[in-house]
Design an enzyme around this catalytic site. Structure first.
Site, PDB file in Angstrom:
ATOM      1  N   CYS A 123       0.812  -1.227   0.000  1.00  0.00           N
ATOM      2  CA  CYS A 123       0.000   0.000   0.000  1.00  0.00           C
ATOM      3  C   CYS A 123       0.848   1.281   0.000  1.00  0.00           C
ATOM      4  O   CYS A 123       0.326   2.367  -0.222  1.00  0.00           O
ATOM      5  CB  CYS A 123      -0.963  -0.003   1.176  1.00  0.00           C
ATOM      6  SG  CYS A 123      -2.020  -1.453   1.190  1.00  0.00           S
ATOM      7  N   HIS A 256      -3.003   7.115   2.488  1.00  0.00           N
ATOM      8  CA  HIS A 256      -3.474   5.837   1.951  1.00  0.00           C
ATOM      9  C   HIS A 256      -4.891   5.604   2.466  1.00  0.00           C
ATOM     10  O   HIS A 256      -5.183   5.799   3.649  1.00  0.00           O
ATOM     11  CB  HIS A 256      -2.539   4.712   2.386  1.00  0.00           C
ATOM     12  CG  HIS A 256      -3.085   3.358   2.095  1.00  0.00           C
ATOM     13  ND1 HIS A 256      -3.614   3.016   0.868  1.00  0.00           N
ATOM     14  CD2 HIS A 256      -3.212   2.261   2.883  1.00  0.00           C
ATOM     15  CE1 HIS A 256      -4.028   1.772   0.916  1.00  0.00           C
ATOM     16  NE2 HIS A 256      -3.810   1.281   2.125  1.00  0.00           N
ATOM     17  N   ASN A 286     -10.185  -0.059   0.092  1.00  0.00           N
ATOM     18  CA  ASN A 286      -8.719   0.025   0.103  1.00  0.00           C
ATOM     19  C   ASN A 286      -8.190  -0.583  -1.195  1.00  0.00           C
ATOM     20  O   ASN A 286      -8.281  -1.795  -1.396  1.00  0.00           O
ATOM     21  CB  ASN A 286      -8.205  -0.734   1.331  1.00  0.00           C
ATOM     22  CG  ASN A 286      -6.693  -0.733   1.442  1.00  0.00           C
ATOM     23  OD1 ASN A 286      -5.986  -0.394   0.494  1.00  0.00           O
ATOM     24  ND2 ASN A 286      -6.191  -1.133   2.598  1.00  0.00           N
TER      25      ASN A 286
HETATM   26  O1  UT7 Z   1      -3.733  -1.311   3.567  1.00  0.00           O
HETATM   27  C1  UT7 Z   1      -2.745  -1.454   4.536  1.00  0.00           C
HETATM   28  C2  UT7 Z   1      -3.124  -0.784   5.746  1.00  0.00           C
HETATM   29  N1  UT7 Z   1      -4.241  -1.470   6.338  1.00  0.00           N
HETATM   30  C3  UT7 Z   1      -4.859  -0.908   7.340  1.00  0.00           C
HETATM   31  O2  UT7 Z   1      -4.511   0.188   7.693  1.00  0.00           O
HETATM   32  C4  UT7 Z   1      -5.920  -1.680   8.074  1.00  0.00           C
HETATM   33  C5  UT7 Z   1      -5.773  -1.438   9.546  1.00  0.00           C
HETATM   34  N2  UT7 Z   1      -6.762  -2.104  10.370  1.00  0.00           N
HETATM   35  C6  UT7 Z   1      -8.055  -1.745  10.381  1.00  0.00           C
HETATM   36  O3  UT7 Z   1      -8.479  -0.909   9.608  1.00  0.00           O
HETATM   37  C7  UT7 Z   1      -8.950  -2.344  11.422  1.00  0.00           C
HETATM   38  O4  UT7 Z   1      -8.163  -3.030  12.390  1.00  0.00           O
HETATM   39  C8  UT7 Z   1     -10.019  -3.323  10.855  1.00  0.00           C
HETATM   40  C9  UT7 Z   1     -11.033  -2.548  10.051  1.00  0.00           C
HETATM   41  C10 UT7 Z   1      -9.342  -4.366   9.972  1.00  0.00           C
HETATM   42  C11 UT7 Z   1     -10.738  -4.030  11.994  1.00  0.00           C
HETATM   43  O5  UT7 Z   1     -11.335  -3.066  12.853  1.00  0.00           O
HETATM   44  P1  UT7 Z   1     -11.134  -3.179  14.436  1.00  0.00           P
HETATM   45  O6  UT7 Z   1     -11.906  -2.075  15.012  1.00  0.00           O
HETATM   46  O7  UT7 Z   1      -9.653  -3.234  14.681  1.00  0.00           O
HETATM   47  O8  UT7 Z   1     -11.863  -4.522  14.775  1.00  0.00           O
HETATM   48  P2  UT7 Z   1     -11.266  -5.871  15.421  1.00  0.00           P
HETATM   49  O9  UT7 Z   1     -10.380  -6.559  14.448  1.00  0.00           O
HETATM   50  O10 UT7 Z   1     -10.736  -5.547  16.772  1.00  0.00           O
HETATM   51  O11 UT7 Z   1     -12.623  -6.724  15.579  1.00  0.00           O
HETATM   52  C12 UT7 Z   1     -13.680  -6.300  16.434  1.00  0.00           C
HETATM   53  C13 UT7 Z   1     -14.821  -7.300  16.321  1.00  0.00           C
HETATM   54  C14 UT7 Z   1     -14.352  -8.747  16.454  1.00  0.00           C
HETATM   55  O12 UT7 Z   1     -15.347  -9.461  17.178  1.00  0.00           O
HETATM   56  P3  UT7 Z   1     -15.172  -9.749  18.740  1.00  0.00           P
HETATM   57  O13 UT7 Z   1     -13.894 -10.534  18.867  1.00  0.00           O
HETATM   58  O14 UT7 Z   1     -15.107  -8.407  19.394  1.00  0.00           O
HETATM   59  O15 UT7 Z   1     -16.399 -10.534  19.067  1.00  0.00           O
HETATM   60  C15 UT7 Z   1     -14.323  -9.247  15.039  1.00  0.00           C
HETATM   61  O16 UT7 Z   1     -14.533 -10.642  14.940  1.00  0.00           O
HETATM   62  O17 UT7 Z   1     -15.434  -7.197  15.029  1.00  0.00           O
HETATM   63  C16 UT7 Z   1     -15.512  -8.508  14.430  1.00  0.00           C
HETATM   64  N3  UT7 Z   1     -15.408  -8.358  12.986  1.00  0.00           N
HETATM   65  C17 UT7 Z   1     -16.486  -8.205  12.178  1.00  0.00           C
HETATM   66  N4  UT7 Z   1     -17.803  -8.162  12.451  1.00  0.00           N
HETATM   67  C18 UT7 Z   1     -18.635  -7.985  11.395  1.00  0.00           C
HETATM   68  C19 UT7 Z   1     -14.295  -8.325  12.220  1.00  0.00           C
HETATM   69  N5  UT7 Z   1     -14.620  -8.160  10.934  1.00  0.00           N
HETATM   70  C20 UT7 Z   1     -15.965  -8.070  10.882  1.00  0.00           C
HETATM   71  C21 UT7 Z   1     -16.887  -7.898   9.827  1.00  0.00           C
HETATM   72  N6  UT7 Z   1     -18.201  -7.860  10.133  1.00  0.00           N
HETATM   73  N7  UT7 Z   1     -16.499  -7.753   8.547  1.00  0.00           N
END
Ligand code: UT7
Length: 329
Positions: A123, A256, A286
């Protein structure tokens, strides 16, 4: 004795292309539900800001997207393809293992002879490619460069992993970068830290006629998020200092486009008004190396970014890689 004028580089035209298949969060949620995987428009919008992404048709290669974006950039720059003496394509989703997308693009543009190669910095790829092109122009190895970011991330998504497959999309953006007596590119800075290879990777590879390992994207989202917010602030400050400018000089910030929360946090840390943040992540998702030139081109064509505006471009992604380019457009 004549003194050589300082040589800089300047963007003379921008272009971009999104494949026509626009997939909403609801479309994606319905597709995942067929495999018993739950997600929702609410979750995706709240956690990422993404509402739509575009997916390329199965028979479309990344060089096809790059070609349309490049033709648009060349037209905007009023530049004949034959005048291009350097092609750099930033991509992590090439048409083939080799040769490079840049060579395939060169042939599709109907030109031959100039240097053409790919940059693989995921990225951060476009900022890496722009930095290399700027350096080559400044040292006289090139005068008119075509710099492209193009991706078909839909090909490497695991549609059984809701934590990643809702985030990415396909597209391409391009700029023509020309030698100039005035800058242009004011300062650039690149970084990488290979200790973080595992937090964002596609571990599969080709060996003995087979794909070994998993060829789909893996990401530890929270780990990437945490690193991204830190490095986007530090590299912005560093590149501003290099250019002898301050945050107050920035007219537009194009980070990005991965997650609106990361982008807003960066703008806030740099004390920029929210209106200075260019965001296309809601409509593009993205698109990895394509995200910055896509956002730049959209803003230029919409008349938001105008000639003379100071724009900070910032990339961050797999590697772990990050970098920034401060430009007077
Ligand atoms: O391109 C390179 C750079 N990339 C980035 O910058 C991405 C950086 N990361 C992010 O943008 C975020 O970490 C994400 C969008 C990927 C995830 O968001 P988050 O707020 O960090 O969520 P999390 O991974 O901590 O997950 C929170 C909850 C989890 O459930 P529990 O364990 O709290 O029950 C996940 O299982 O959200 C759940 N979850 C979803 N729920 C519904 C994860 N993905 C989904 C989904 N739909 N698609």
């Amino acid at each position: 004795m004549t003194t050589a004028l300082p040589r800089y580089s300047r963007i003379s035209g921008t272009g971009s292309y999104l494949p026509p298949d626009r997939v909403s969060n609801a479309d994606l949620a319905a597709r995942l539900a067929r495999d018993g995987i739950e997600t929702s428009d609410e979750w995706i919008v709240e956690r990422t800001g993404i509402r739509f992404r575009h997916f390329a048709a199965a028979d479309v290669a990344v060089s096809d997207l790059a070609l349309i974006a490049s033709r648009r950039a060349l037209e905007a720059a009023d530049c004949d393809p034959g005048a291009i003496d350097l092609i750099i394509v930033a991509t992590s989703t090439p048409d083939m293992v080799f040769p490079s997308v840049a060579c395939i693009l060169q042939a599709k543009l109907g030109i031959a002879g100039c240097a053409a190669f790919d940059v693989q910095a995921v990225c951060s790829g476009f900022v890496y490619a722009l930095t290399v092109a700027d350096s080559m122009i400044k040292t006289g190895s090139a005068s008119k460069a075509l710099v492209v970011g193009a991706e078909v991330f839909s090909r490497i998504l695991d549609f059984k992993d809701r934590t990643t497959c809702v985030l990415f999309g396909d597209g391409a953006g391009a700029v023509v970068l020309e030698a100039s007596e005035t800058p242009g590119i004011l300062a650039t800075e690149l970084h990488a830290d290979g200790r973080y290879v595992d937090i964002l990777c596609v571990p599969g590879h080709v060996s003995g006629g087979n794909v070994l390992g998993d060829p789909l994207l893996k990401m530890d989202g929270p780990a990437v998020f945490k690193l991204a917010v830190g490095v986007l602030e530090s590299v912005a400050r560093s590149v501003l200092e290099k250019a002898g400018r301050t945050g107050a000089d920035i007219d537009w910030l194009i980070p990005h486009q991965a997650n609106i929360r990361i982008m807003q946090s960066t703008a806030k840390k740099l004390k920029l008004a929210p209106s200075k943040l260019i965001a296309t992540v809601d409509r593009h998702g993205n698109t990895s190396a394509a995200s910055i030139p896509l956002a730049l081109d959209e803003s230029v064509r919409a008349g938001t970014i105008g000639r003379g505006d100071t724009v900070l471009l910032e990339g961050v992604g797999g590697g772990f890689t990050w970098g920034a380019a401060l430009i007077d457009f």
